[in-house]
Scaffold this motif. Structure first.
Motif, short mmCIF file in Angstrom:
data_model
loop_
_atom_site.label_atom_id
_atom_site.label_comp_id
_atom_site.label_asym_id
_atom_site.label_seq_id
_atom_site.Cartn_x
_atom_site.Cartn_y
_atom_site.Cartn_z
N ASP A 27 0.85 -1.21 0.09
CA ASP A 27 0.13 -0.04 -0.17
C ASP A 27 0.94 1.23 0.09
N VAL A 28 2.05 1.15 -0.65
CA VAL A 28 2.88 2.50 -0.72
C VAL A 28 3.43 2.69 -2.21
N PHE A 29 3.82 3.78 -2.66
CA PHE A 29 4.61 3.72 -3.77
C PHE A 29 5.89 4.69 -3.83
N LEU A 30 6.68 4.58 -4.62
CA LEU A 30 8.02 5.44 -4.62
C LEU A 30 8.15 6.78 -5.33
N ALA A 31 8.63 7.40 -4.95
CA ALA A 31 8.60 9.01 -5.68
C ALA A 31 10.09 9.38 -5.64
N GLU A 32 11.00 9.51 -6.73
CA GLU A 32 12.20 9.70 -6.78
C GLU A 32 12.59 11.19 -6.98
N GLY A 33 13.52 11.95 -6.27
CA GLY A 33 13.92 13.40 -6.70
C GLY A 33 13.37 14.31 -5.73
N ARG A 34 14.11 15.42 -5.83
CA ARG A 34 13.69 16.61 -4.63
C ARG A 34 12.51 17.16 -4.82
N LYS A 35 11.71 17.39 -6.15
CA LYS A 35 10.57 18.06 -5.90
C LYS A 35 9.53 17.01 -5.45
N LEU A 36 9.54 15.77 -5.86
CA LEU A 36 8.55 14.89 -5.17
C LEU A 36 8.69 14.74 -3.79
N PHE A 37 9.90 14.57 -3.38
CA PHE A 37 10.09 14.59 -1.82
C PHE A 37 9.76 15.91 -1.39
N MET A 38 9.77 17.09 -1.74
CA MET A 38 9.50 18.28 -1.03
C MET A 38 8.07 18.55 -0.98
N GLU A 39 7.42 18.03 -1.96
CA GLU A 39 5.97 18.29 -2.16
C GLU A 39 4.89 17.09 -1.58
N ALA A 40 5.56 16.07 -1.17
CA ALA A 40 5.23 15.04 -0.44
C ALA A 40 4.58 15.50 0.85
N PRO A 41 3.14 15.07 1.21
CA PRO A 41 2.57 15.27 2.59
C PRO A 41 3.28 14.56 3.33
N ASP A 42 3.79 15.14 4.61
CA ASP A 42 4.33 14.77 5.58
C ASP A 42 3.71 13.25 6.17
N ASP A 43 2.28 13.49 6.14
CA ASP A 43 1.58 12.60 6.84
C ASP A 43 1.44 11.20 6.13
N ARG A 44 2.19 11.30 4.95
CA ARG A 44 1.83 10.09 3.92
C ARG A 44 3.20 9.67 3.73
N ILE A 45 4.26 10.24 4.27
CA ILE A 45 5.61 9.76 4.21
C ILE A 45 6.00 8.56 5.17
N VAL A 46 6.49 7.28 4.41
CA VAL A 46 6.50 6.26 5.31
C VAL A 46 8.21 6.18 5.54
N ALA A 47 8.77 6.53 4.59
CA ALA A 47 10.36 6.36 4.97
C ALA A 47 11.06 7.22 3.57
N VAL A 48 12.14 7.39 4.06
CA VAL A 48 12.89 8.69 3.10
C VAL A 48 14.52 8.12 2.87
N TYR A 49 14.77 7.66 1.76
CA TYR A 49 16.22 7.42 1.45
C TYR A 49 17.07 8.30 0.70
N ALA A 50 18.33 8.56 1.45
CA ALA A 50 19.17 9.87 0.47
C ALA A 50 20.50 9.16 0.29
N GLU A 51 20.84 9.44 -0.84
CA GLU A 51 22.33 9.13 -1.04
C GLU A 51 23.06 10.28 -0.30
N GLU A 52 24.11 9.75 0.16
CA GLU A 52 24.99 10.23 1.02
C GLU A 52 25.62 11.78 0.41
N SER A 53 25.92 11.85 -0.64
CA SER A 53 26.33 13.31 -1.37
C SER A 53 25.08 14.06 -1.53
N CYS A 54 23.89 13.42 -1.72
CA CYS A 54 22.73 14.19 -1.93
C CYS A 54 22.43 14.83 -0.62
#
Length: 264
Positions: A27-54
């Motif tokens: 019951d989840v989906f993946l969104a890649e990229g800064r824009k999709l991360f920044m616009e994602a509603p906080d209450d629907r975010i399950v987890a975030v994975y970031a490359e170290e350099s990013c």
């Protein structure tokens, strides 16, 4: 920091990226990229994975959100494993899927003049994502799509929506005929986009009333039984030797004609 591609979480993310069944079960989906991360509603975010350099090069606003959500750092090799793009953007967000019912969308729009987009068997994820983005821009009340339409939660579709997937309510139906009956019962007039005999030019009807546009498969258009259920058929005139427009382009023309009329 996760550095091994054999890590259990990495394998799960790769499966979520590749398989619609896995996304549906979790019951989840993946969104890649800064824009999709920044616009994602906080209450629907399950987890975030970031490359170290990013993570280390993120601006202050992005870093604040990353820290608030306790993102998990991964190596470049791991991020390439979980990324769906040729040039990974360094951040991947796991987000809860949304679930809407048509009767609730109609109830929410009661008292106004709702505008719906109905999609039948759209096959290209890019087209689907573009339609959702266009629908938001035109101010639709919701999007209805058949089960055999491209997966709304595929990574390519998500990227094409440019964030509209978070904001445009949509319904996936197993019975389009029943959905159209619900629209009709709610006073929504339906317009099928097709070159049928007797079809009127798309800018002739009055779209200031409650209405819905029906867009069909890229190659075959709407099914005959779907066209028969519509209140009216509309067509977009073609000049030169062009036979038809891209489905997403046709949807955009119709939706923005309705938006133009309503604005005027």
């Amino acid at each position: 920091m996760i550095t091994s591609t054999a890590n259990k979480k990495v394998k799960e993310l790769a499966e979520l990226s590749a398989k619609a069944k896995a996304r549906a079960e979790a019951d989840v989906f993946l969104a890649e990229g800064r824009k999709l991360f920044m616009e994602a509603p906080d209450d629907r975010i399950v987890a975030v994975y970031a490359e170290e350099s990013c993570y280390h090069t993120a601006d202050a606003v992005m870093r604040e959100k990353l820290d608030a959500l306790s993102c998990e750092l991964v190596s470049s090799e791991v991020f390439r494993k979980i990324s769906d793009t040729k040039t990974p953007q360094g951040i991947l967000t796991v987000i809860k899927q949304s679930h809407h019912k048509l009767h609730m969308l109609l109830k929410r729009a009661s008292g106004g003049a709702p505008l719906f987009l109905v999609l039948e068997q759209i096959q290209d994820p890019g087209n689907l994502g573009t339609m959702l983005r266009t629908a938001e821009g035109a101010g639709v009340s919701g999007v209805i799509m058949t089960r055999d339409t491209a997966d709304i939660y595929s990574p390519k579709t998500i990227r094409s929506t440019m964030g509209s997937v978070y904001r445009v309510p949509f319904v996936v139906t197993d019975d389009l005929g029943e959905a159209l009956e619900q629209l009709t019962a709610a006073g929504v007039r339906t317009y099928a986009a097709c070159p049928a005999s007797g079809a009127c030019v798309y800018d002739e009807p009055d779209y200031r009333e409650s209405c819905a546009f029906l867009i069909g498969n890229e190659g075959n258009g709407l099914r005959e039984e779907t066209v028969k259920r519509a209140n009216r058929c509309v067509t977009i005139p073609m000049a030169g030797h062009v036979e038809s427009l891209n489905a997403a382009m046709a949807a955009g023309i119709l939706l923005y004609e309705a938006a133009r009329q309503r604005r005027v």
